[in-house]
Enzyme design. Structure first.
Site, mmCIF file in Angstrom:
data_model
loop_
_atom_site.group_PDB
_atom_site.id
_atom_site.type_symbol
_atom_site.label_atom_id
_atom_site.label_comp_id
_atom_site.label_asym_id
_atom_site.label_seq_id
_atom_site.Cartn_x
_atom_site.Cartn_y
_atom_site.Cartn_z
ATOM 1 C CD GLN A 151 30.580 9.998 78.841
ATOM 2 O OE1 GLN A 151 31.226 9.299 79.597
ATOM 3 N NE2 GLN A 151 29.681 10.874 79.275
ATOM 4 C CE1 TYR A 210 36.921 13.838 84.870
ATOM 5 C CE2 TYR A 210 34.616 13.407 84.383
ATOM 6 C CZ TYR A 210 35.756 13.142 85.120
ATOM 7 O OH TYR A 210 35.739 12.184 86.109
ATOM 8 N NE ARG A 236 25.695 11.776 81.457
ATOM 9 C CZ ARG A 236 25.841 11.100 82.593
ATOM 10 N NH1 ARG A 236 27.028 10.942 83.129
ATOM 11 N NH2 ARG A 236 24.803 10.569 83.203
ATOM 12 N N GLY A 292 22.554 4.719 86.183
ATOM 13 C CA GLY A 292 23.978 4.463 86.323
ATOM 14 C C GLY A 292 24.227 3.307 87.259
HETATM 15 C C1 LIG Z 1 31.144 3.794 88.966
HETATM 16 C C2 LIG Z 1 30.650 5.006 88.242
HETATM 17 C C3 LIG Z 1 31.308 5.426 87.099
HETATM 18 C C4 LIG Z 1 30.837 6.531 86.364
HETATM 19 N N1 LIG Z 1 31.465 6.880 85.200
HETATM 20 C C5 LIG Z 1 30.960 7.863 84.430
HETATM 21 C C6 LIG Z 1 31.522 8.141 83.148
HETATM 22 O O1 LIG Z 1 32.444 7.465 82.677
HETATM 23 N N2 LIG Z 1 30.993 9.180 82.445
HETATM 24 C C7 LIG Z 1 29.961 9.943 82.921
HETATM 25 O O2 LIG Z 1 29.519 10.870 82.241
HETATM 26 N N3 LIG Z 1 29.397 9.672 84.118
HETATM 27 C C8 LIG Z 1 29.853 8.640 84.861
HETATM 28 N N4 LIG Z 1 29.233 8.329 86.043
HETATM 29 C C9 LIG Z 1 27.984 9.024 86.406
HETATM 30 C C10 LIG Z 1 26.755 8.191 85.975
HETATM 31 O O3 LIG Z 1 26.658 8.151 84.545
HETATM 32 C C11 LIG Z 1 25.442 8.771 86.525
HETATM 33 O O4 LIG Z 1 25.247 10.064 86.028
HETATM 34 C C12 LIG Z 1 25.444 8.800 88.051
HETATM 35 O O5 LIG Z 1 25.842 7.538 88.570
HETATM 36 C C13 LIG Z 1 24.081 9.158 88.605
HETATM 37 O O6 LIG Z 1 23.119 8.228 88.168
HETATM 38 P P1 LIG Z 1 22.569 7.056 89.137
HETATM 39 O O7 LIG Z 1 21.947 7.743 90.326
HETATM 40 O O8 LIG Z 1 21.556 6.299 88.307
HETATM 41 O O9 LIG Z 1 23.730 6.203 89.529
HETATM 42 C C14 LIG Z 1 29.693 7.242 86.810
HETATM 43 C C15 LIG Z 1 29.051 6.823 87.975
HETATM 44 C C16 LIG Z 1 29.493 5.718 88.694
HETATM 45 C C17 LIG Z 1 28.740 5.264 89.907
#
Ligand SMILES: Cc1cc2nc3c(=O)[nH]c(=O)nc-3n(C[C@H](O)[C@H](O)[C@H](O)COP(=O)(O)O)c2cc1C
Length: 372
Positions: A98, A185, A233, A324
């Site tokens: 990414q 971002y 994304r 995530g």
């Molecule tokens: C600890 C953490 C770090 C994350 N880092 C990123 C990231 O680097 N890039 C991104 O696009 N989304 C990031 N996200 C968002 C996740 O990719 C995801 O969209 C979000 O957690 C919702 O999905 P979930 O309900 O399955 O957790 C992050 C989420 C968490 C919890």
């Protein structure tokens, strides 16, 4: 009937199932923002996913907003990432990097020469934090610095940084790249017609001008990797990192969908709701419209369970399903879903920074041995 555990043809790439490890920032890179063995071990443990999308990775020092996030702009970083791709490939996994530029979600202490971050505005993001060092030199969450509206030369440099990043993605052995256009971002700052306060060719006045920067980045990256190896994304309706409600949201993102179709993008990755949203924020009707406007594959992520993912697959909302937070604490998520084994909840205190604890020490599920 389509099933989550079936293989999926993502253009030229065969995925072993439809489950995606969503990008997760864990702030555990080594010195020089270089990935290390610990990171390779973490991704290898999760290579049962059909596709891994790495944590967001800055394409330049200017693109960084948090301590210890990895980069993709030095030779050392490329060498570090080679360990990660080799580890994932050794288990038959596919992995995209990414590519990230945070724009105004940064702090002068992280910027080259202590400069102000670049953006589509000179207003700081509301209620938004950068992870950097405080005045005493201790790691701390600090309010983001006031940005400046990027000059045309600075935007040109951003595109050049993405192009260099794409060459490095290739050298490091990735199967492709995802352009981070979500979560407040840099590209999101340009696409949001309220946050973007420019009136030039990258300004807020038209869908074409708001999406110009991300489409230029897409072309630069696709020019190196081939468009079938590049995804994007996005987080329409998202409020993460100071994004304002945008009356033009549908117009902007449906236009982007058409443009990415024309350019042959591998996929669009739709954030359905962030980890901060208790409920999905993207309206159901939007998914249907987006499906029509974009002809490539769609990944959806945010608040999914196995059951919800199966429903969205049956409803033909998306092709691939991202997880995530569950991937943080369930390295063998696919096996657990397949066997209906219990899931381990993630420990939020170890999300960012630190070492193996809360990172590579979540075990795979051990079914009790049945003895007769
Ligand atoms: C600890 C953490 C770090 C994350 N880092 C990123 C990231 O680097 N890039 C991104 O696009 N989304 C990031 N996200 C968002 C996740 O990719 C995801 O969209 C979000 O957690 C919702 O999905 P979930 O309900 O399955 O957790 C992050 C989420 C968490 C919890």
């Amino acid at each position: 009937m389509k099933a989550l555990f079936d293989s999926y043809q993502l253009g030229p790439i065969t995925l072993k199932n439809r489950i995606v490890m969503a990008p997760l920032t864990r702030s555990r890179a080594g010195k020089g923002e270089v990935p290390r063995e610990l990171n390779a071990e973490y991704y290898k443990q999760r290579a049962g996913a059909g596709l891994i999308i790495t944590e967001a990775t800055q394409v330049s020092q200017q693109g960084q907003g948090y301590l210890w996030t990895p980069g993709i702009f030095t030779q050392e970083q490329v060498e570090g990432w080679k360990k990660v791709t080799a580890a994932v490939h050794s288990r038959g996994g596919e992995i995209f990097l990414q590519m990230w530029h945070v724009g105004r979600i940064s702090h002068t202490r992280l910027q080259p020469n202590g400069a102000s971050p670049i953006s589509s505005t000179d207003k700081a993001a509301a209620n938004s934090f950068s992870f950097t060092y405080d005045e005493a030199g201790k790691p701390a969450q600090l309010p983001t610095s006031k940005p400046h509206n990027a000059t045309l030369a600075e935007l040109k440099q951003v595109i050049a940084d993405y192009e260099r990043g794409a060459h490095n993605v290739e050298k490091a052995g990735f199967n492709g790249a995802e352009i981070h256009g979500a979560n407040g971002y840099l590209f999101d700052q340009f696409m949001n017609s309220v946050v973007n306060e420019r009136n030039d060719e990258y300004g807020n006045q038209a869908k074409e001008t708001r999406t110009r920067l991300i489409l230029e980045a897409f072309e630069a990256v696709a020019g190196v990797l081939g468009s079938a190896h590049v995804g994007v994304r996005i987080a329409p309706y998202g409020s993460f990192s100071g994004m304002a409600p945008d009356p033009k949201v549908e117009e902007t993102f449906l236009y982007l969908a058409q443009q990415l179709t024309q350019r042959g993008a591998a996929y669009v990755h739709l954030v359905r709701g962030s980890q901060m949203d208790p409920e999905p924020v993207v309206p159901t009707e939007f998914f249907a419209k987006f499906r029509k406007a974009f002809e490539g594959s769609i990944i959806v992520t945010g608040g999914l369970t196995k059951r919800i993912a199966e429903q969205l697959l049956a409803d033909n909302i998306a092709d691939l399903f991202g997880f995530g937070s569950l991937y943080i604490s369930n390295p063998d998520l696919v096996e657990r879903f397949k066997n209906n084994w219990p899931l381990t909840p993630p420990d939020q205190t170890t999300f960012y920074g630190g070492d193996a604890h809360g990172y590579t020490d979540y075990p795979a599920y051990q079914p009790d041995l049945v003895t007769t």
